[in-house]
Write an enzyme that holds these catalytic residues in place. Structure first.
Site, PDB file in Angstrom:
ATOM      1  N   GLN A  69       2.801  10.040  11.390  1.00 50.75           N
ATOM      2  CA  GLN A  69       2.242   9.391  12.592  1.00 50.75           C
ATOM      3  C   GLN A  69       2.000  10.178  13.689  1.00 50.75           C
ATOM      4  O   GLN A  69       1.200   9.888  14.657  1.00 50.75           O
ATOM      5  CB  GLN A  69       3.392   8.278  12.779  1.00 50.75           C
ATOM      6  CG  GLN A  69       3.066   7.056  13.782  1.00 50.75           C
ATOM      7  CD  GLN A  69       2.295   5.995  12.817  1.00 50.75           C
ATOM      8  OE1 GLN A  69       2.857   5.783  11.754  1.00 50.75           O
ATOM      9  NE2 GLN A  69       1.336   5.381  13.132  1.00 50.75           N
ATOM     10  N   LYS A 125       8.981   6.270  13.495  1.00 47.40           N
ATOM     11  CA  LYS A 125       8.830   5.114  12.515  1.00 47.40           C
ATOM     12  C   LYS A 125      10.184   4.520  12.443  1.00 47.40           C
ATOM     13  O   LYS A 125      11.248   5.398  12.745  1.00 47.40           O
ATOM     14  CB  LYS A 125       8.425   5.997  11.274  1.00 47.40           C
ATOM     15  CG  LYS A 125       7.822   4.819  10.113  1.00 47.40           C
ATOM     16  CD  LYS A 125       6.361   4.550  10.306  1.00 47.40           C
ATOM     17  CE  LYS A 125       5.953   3.489   9.615  1.00 47.40           C
ATOM     18  NZ  LYS A 125       4.433   3.455   9.357  1.00 47.40           N
ATOM     19  N   ASP A 144       4.785  -2.795   9.298  1.00 53.46           N
ATOM     20  CA  ASP A 144       4.643  -1.857   8.143  1.00 53.46           C
ATOM     21  C   ASP A 144       4.977  -2.834   6.913  1.00 53.46           C
ATOM     22  O   ASP A 144       4.967  -4.039   7.217  1.00 53.46           O
ATOM     23  CB  ASP A 144       5.213  -0.664   8.348  1.00 53.46           C
ATOM     24  CG  ASP A 144       4.878   0.609   7.391  1.00 53.46           C
ATOM     25  OD1 ASP A 144       3.610   1.077   7.570  1.00 53.46           O
ATOM     26  OD2 ASP A 144       5.319   0.679   6.231  1.00 53.46           O
ATOM     27  N   THR A 147      -6.046  -2.331  10.497  1.00 48.40           N
ATOM     28  CA  THR A 147      -5.871  -1.271   9.535  1.00 48.40           C
ATOM     29  C   THR A 147      -7.100  -1.351   8.470  1.00 48.40           C
ATOM     30  O   THR A 147      -7.658  -0.306   7.996  1.00 48.40           O
ATOM     31  CB  THR A 147      -4.635  -1.132   9.037  1.00 48.40           C
ATOM     32  OG1 THR A 147      -3.592  -1.323   9.901  1.00 48.40           O
ATOM     33  CG2 THR A 147      -4.384   0.179   8.245  1.00 48.40           C
TER      34      THR A 147
END
Ligand code: NDP
Ligand code: 2IT
Length: 444
Positions: free
Chosen positions: A111, A126, A166, A209
């Site tokens: 990330q 994360k 996520d 995304t």
């Protein structure tokens, strides 16, 4: 031993039992060799790589909650705050039984470079839990999210650390998490992204995304004398990233013939009917198998074989290491010309090397799936300004960001004499910005 090899050996020794983290670090260090070698003395003196591979902080906590039978359940919760050189920690939360500290370190490490590539002011982080949302009632998911946030709320904030979704964390979970944060802190602030549209969310974040993946794929194809229209595409997964990758690929004239989940895959030579997939996955939270029960032209196969289906373009959008060497060989044998990673590190190192050595275009996740976090950063901007942009405005910005990421990765690869190697290019370009900021801020 070179500085990068030394650091890799140190990471393996000091982080036992975290193979995905080792894998992610190795790929980046291998790409950075040329850059590091040219500045070795300076970087060694400032302990640059030692600092880069060590998270600034890892928070780990207990998450107790009560299930529908009245039984107390206990899960593990984590937040890895990896690097804040260029902005507040930013990155998703994953709820999946496979989650452990090593997985979240790999994701947090990736990330850092991904967020840097977006050009927006966001650091790398994360988090998540080994909680499995599958088969849980809405009340159970809420109870879990409230307990998780009760602990996490002490360590996050709009200018400090901004989580998002996520695997296993979508709109429903973000809603429960946001409600509990507000209740605990009394703050109505942009502390999470991926929020609902009527409480601070951004248009296009849901699609970002998958759409971003196809925008950068299109850019890569165009620069290599190809185009998406008329191509046959296979997409793995059938979650958030996969669904909106299929939507955009279809809009741009491609034919998507397969999708999957962790049980198996469906093949529909007439082209995937996305409305039905959305109904099965987004509304009913069902299994991809149900698609074949309802569509005469489709067949369902249990297991992992989705990459054996002939295609021009493969978009792995499920999870890490889902596309191995044998899969890569099958793709090549079937004439595949491009792979772009919607998921984080879905292609094993052996498969990546094979793909690149065999002339298949390859866009790594750090670049290819950065549209999600980039649009999260746009959500943060809108929250700070207390206004919201239209769908078209956000979509245009997303397109611009993905083109810019393509250019950065392509330019960096060319500068270092490896034109067309977008893995090296993305890692180098992402690293350059972070390292400049780390140098400027002294030894912290
Ligand atoms: P979702 O939870 O919405 O969907 C995940 C999909 O992948 C599901 O179809 C799931 O199948 C499948 N899957 C998950 N784990 C496995 C496994 N171990 N083996 C096979 N299939 C699996 O998650 P997202 O779509 O959000 O995330 C997909 C990938 O994209 C992840 O790697 C994530 O890190 C990455 N990503 C996500 C972003 C986002 O904005 N959401 C941004 C950038 C990257 P099943 O339902 O059977 O579990
Ligand atoms: O892997 C990722 O980039 C994400 N899951 C999205 C992170 C975010 O903060 O939007």
């Amino acid at each position: 031993m070179s500085y990068t090899d030394e650091i890799y050996a140190r990471v393996v020794e000091q982080n036992p039992g975290e193979p995905e983290f080792h894998q992610a670090v190795k790929e980046v260090l291998d790409s950075l060799k040329l850059v590091i070698d040219a500045n070795e003395k300076e970087y060694r003196a400032m302990g640059l790589l030692e600092r880069l591979v060590e998270p600034e902080r890892i928070i780990s906590f207990r998450v107790p909650w009560v299930d529908d039978k009245g039984q107390v359940q206990v899960n593990k919760g984590y937040r890895v705050q990896f690097n804040s050189a260029i902005g507040p920690y930013k990155g998703g939360l994953r709820f999946h039984p496979s989650v452990n500290q090593g997985i979240l370190k790999f994701l947090g490490f990736e990330q850092i470079f991904k967020n840097s590539l977006t050009g927006l002011p966001i650091g790398g982080g994360k988090g998540g839990s080994n909680f499995d949302p599958k088969g849980k009632s809405d009340r159970e998911v809420m109870a879990f999210c409230q307990s998780f946030m009760t602990e996490l709320s002490k360590y996050i904030g709009a200018d400090q650390d901004v989580p998002a979704g996520d695997i296993g964390v979508g709109g429903r979970e973000i809603g429960f998490l946001y409600g509990q944060y507000k209740r605990l802190t009394g703050l109505y602030e942009g502390v999470l992204t991926g929020k609902g549209l009527n409480y601070g969310g951004s248009l296009v974040r849901t699609q970002a995304t998958g759409y971003g993946l196809v925008y950068i794929l299109d850019e890569m194809l165009t620069h290599n004398g190809q185009s998406l229209a008329g191509k046959t595409v296979v997409v793995s997964g059938s979650g958030n990233v996969a669904i909106y990758a299929v939507e955009k690929a279809q809009q741009l004239g491609a034919k998507v013939v397969a999708m999957s989940d962790s049980n198996g895959y469906v093949y529909d030579p007439e082209g995937i009917k996305l409305d039905l997939v959305k109904e099965i996955k987004e509304v009913k939270r069902g299994r991809i198998k149900e698609y074949a029960d309802q569509v005469a032209s489709a067949s369902y196969t249990d297991g992992k074989g989705v990459w054996t289906i002939a295609c021009d373009i493969a978009l792995p959008c499920a999870t890490q290491n889902e596309l191995g060497l044998e899969d890569a060989k099958a793709l090549k044998a079937n004439g595949c010309i491009a792979v772009a990673e919607g998921a984080n590190m879905p292609t094993t190192r052996e498969a990546t090397d094979y793909i690149q050595e065999n002339g298949i275009m390859f866009m790594p996740g750090k670049a290819a799936n950065a549209g999600g976090v980039a649009t999260s950063a746009l959500e943060m901007s809108q929250n700070s300004m207390r206004l919201s942009w239209s769908f078209e405005e956000v979509d245009e910005k997303l397109k611009g960001i993905m083109k810019d990421i393509y250019r950065k990765a392509a330019d960096a690869a060319e500068r270092y004499g490896v034109a067309g190697n977008y893995v090296a290019g993305a890692n180098i370009a992402g690293f350059e910005k972070v390292v400049d900021a780390m140098k400027a801020q002294g030894i912290v």
